[in-house]
Enzyme design. Structure first.
Site: not given
Ligand code: EPZ
Length: 444
Positions: A23-24, A97, A121, A311, A333
């Site tokens: 996804k990233n 984002r 998020c 994550d 983070v």
């Protein structure tokens, strides 16, 4: 429509799931296609909401996006890239984002961009100051408007020296997507080096970009006038893989994660081993299982790559509620990524949050009133309750807690989980989870 899940806990999850493109990475590789003067093909694309959002944003800007009905591969052709109205962009941006990363490519292709205020998020303030500083350093003019920012670069973008105060993934991607066709050389220091960043660099290099990565977080980009298209298979989603690994621990199950890539998960594999999880690692994936007995507590600190990925923290915290002893997690983070623990405490977990940096090194959030350290005492039995999913990873964590809990839980707001987990409920079903979905109309 939004779904309400009724979950009957106590069933170990057993079976096989497949993780596909990360996804990233995937949405960023889609944005990169805008920089090319030929069509690009992206393979291993998951069916997740973030891909849908970027597909509609690209189409809004005149890029044709064709999805292969069999494989899901995307073919993107930027030949007719055009301006889109800010109102239209706003309606399509969703809670993603990614729109901020369209700036560089849109400036290169049509000379300007309007970027709506971002979603994402709620795990911290999520500012974009680094992104705007980067764009200004390339010579862009950045104006804040109602509902978003308008960016233009009358003389085009010029290569420059940039230092990031923190190895921000997004800001590093902003530099990469702006510098590859800028005039001159860009030197980025303090860059993020996550596997998804390296995969985006591979995509850009396939297009004709000249990018080198040094061991000291310095990335050097020699701007080129034109880029071609690419054919690329996205790297697998290490965050989804780690999530299912934690699901196996929490439910005392046994899950083979096809596509899990050890190379991208080295720190997670070490941590999973230390907590007492069982693993069989092969070239096609990793089997994660609970070997019986009690899990072991541990002290953990999240960090940028190659540290323990933030994550991975939320699903692991659920596993730590079942470890025999006291664990400490220091989240360095994001300043506010423990909100999801409220529901776990309501289920019976022993979790206390602290403002102090309870880790090996003080972080940016120390003494700034952010409860960014957690002390977890276990094992504690979890009892079913009502849960409203707060964010993507927190939502997955709530789901696995409900699946492990005694009794029944009702979970609302599960749609946010589909932003990053492909076919989430059918995967749960395939693993033997006992739940029902009641679809109900959202009251408007
Ligand atoms: C990416 O977010 C990921 N999202 C996140 O995954 C991931 O947790 C994060 O990188 C860190 O690895 C996507 O790729 C879509 P950052 P990003 O910029 O790029 C601060 C998930 O669950 N910061 O590295 O937004 C920021 O507040 C999501 O899949 C600024 O201060 O992360 C944070 O404290 C969650 N100013 C830190 O840097 C800026 O302009 C790291 O953020 C930008 C960031």
């Amino acid at each position: 429509m939004s779904g309400v899940l009724t979950v009957r806990g106590g069933v170990p999850l057993k079976g096989r799931v497949q993780v596909r493109g990360a996804k990233n990475l995937v949405p960023k590789a889609m944005v990169a296609a805008l920089l090319g003067n030929e069509p690009s093909v992206l393979r291993n694309v998951p069916e997740i909401k973030d891909v849908e959002v970027v597909t509609s944003l690209l189409q809004l800007h005149g890029v044709t996006v064709v999805k292969d009905p069999q494989t899901g591969d995307l073919t993107m052709d930027p030949a007719n890239a055009k301006t889109a109205s800010s109102a239209e962009i706003n309606t399509h941006a969703g809670d993603s984002r990614i729109p901020i990363l369209l700036c560089g490519p849109l400036i290169h292709s049509i000379g300007h961009a309007f970027i709506p205020d971002l979603g994402g998020c709620k795990i911290g303030d999520r500012p974009i100051d680094y992104h705007l500083d980067v764009l200004r350093k390339f010579g862009a003019v950045v104006d804040k408007e109602a509902g978003g920012i308008r960016i233009s670069a009358p003389g085009g973008l010029k290569g420059t020296k940039i230092h990031l105060p923190y190895p921000s993934v997004g800001a590093t991607e902003q530099v990469l997507l702006s510098a590859t066709r800028a005039d001159g050389i860009t030197e980025l220091t303090g860059a993020a080096t996550e596997p998804e960043i390296v995969d985006l660099i591979a995509v850009l290099q396939k297009m004709g970009a000249i990018i080198s990565v040094q061991t000291d977080r310095t990335i050097r980009i020699e701007g080129v006038r034109e880029l071609g298209g690419y054919v690329h298979t996205a790297l697998p989603d290490r965050n989804e893989a780690a999530s299912w690994a934690c699901a196996a621990l929490v439910t005392r199950g046994d899950i083979y994660v096809q596509g899990a890539c050890q190379r991208d998960m080295m720190t997670f594999v070490n941590t999973f081993r230390k907590i007492g999880g069982g693993m069989d690692i092969n070239d096609d994936g990793i089997r994660f299982y609970h070997p019986g007995g009690d899990l072991k507590p541990l002290v953990l600190e999240t960090d940028v790559h190659p540290g323990f990925m933030t994550d991975w923290q939320q699903p692991l915290v659920v596993a730590l509620t079942q470890a025999g002893g006291v664990s400490i997690v220091h989240e360095t983070v994001y300043e506010n990524r423990f909100g999801f623990t409220d529901a776990l405490v309501r289920m019976g977990a022993g979790i206390q949050l602290h403002r102090e940096c309870l880790g090996s090194v003080p972080c940016r959030f120390g003494q700034r009133n952010f409860t960014h350290s957690a002390v977890i005492s276990g094992p504690t039995p979890l009892k079913g309750t009502h849960i409203d999913v707060p964010d993507l990873r927190g939502g997955f964590s709530h789901m696995i807690a409900a699946l492990a809990a005694e009794g029944t839980s009702t979970v609302t707001g599960i749609d946010v989980i589909s932003r990053g987990y492909e076919r989430f409920t059918s995967k749960l079903d395939g693993l033997g989870a006992d739940f029902d979905i009641a679809k109900h109309k959202v009251m408007v």
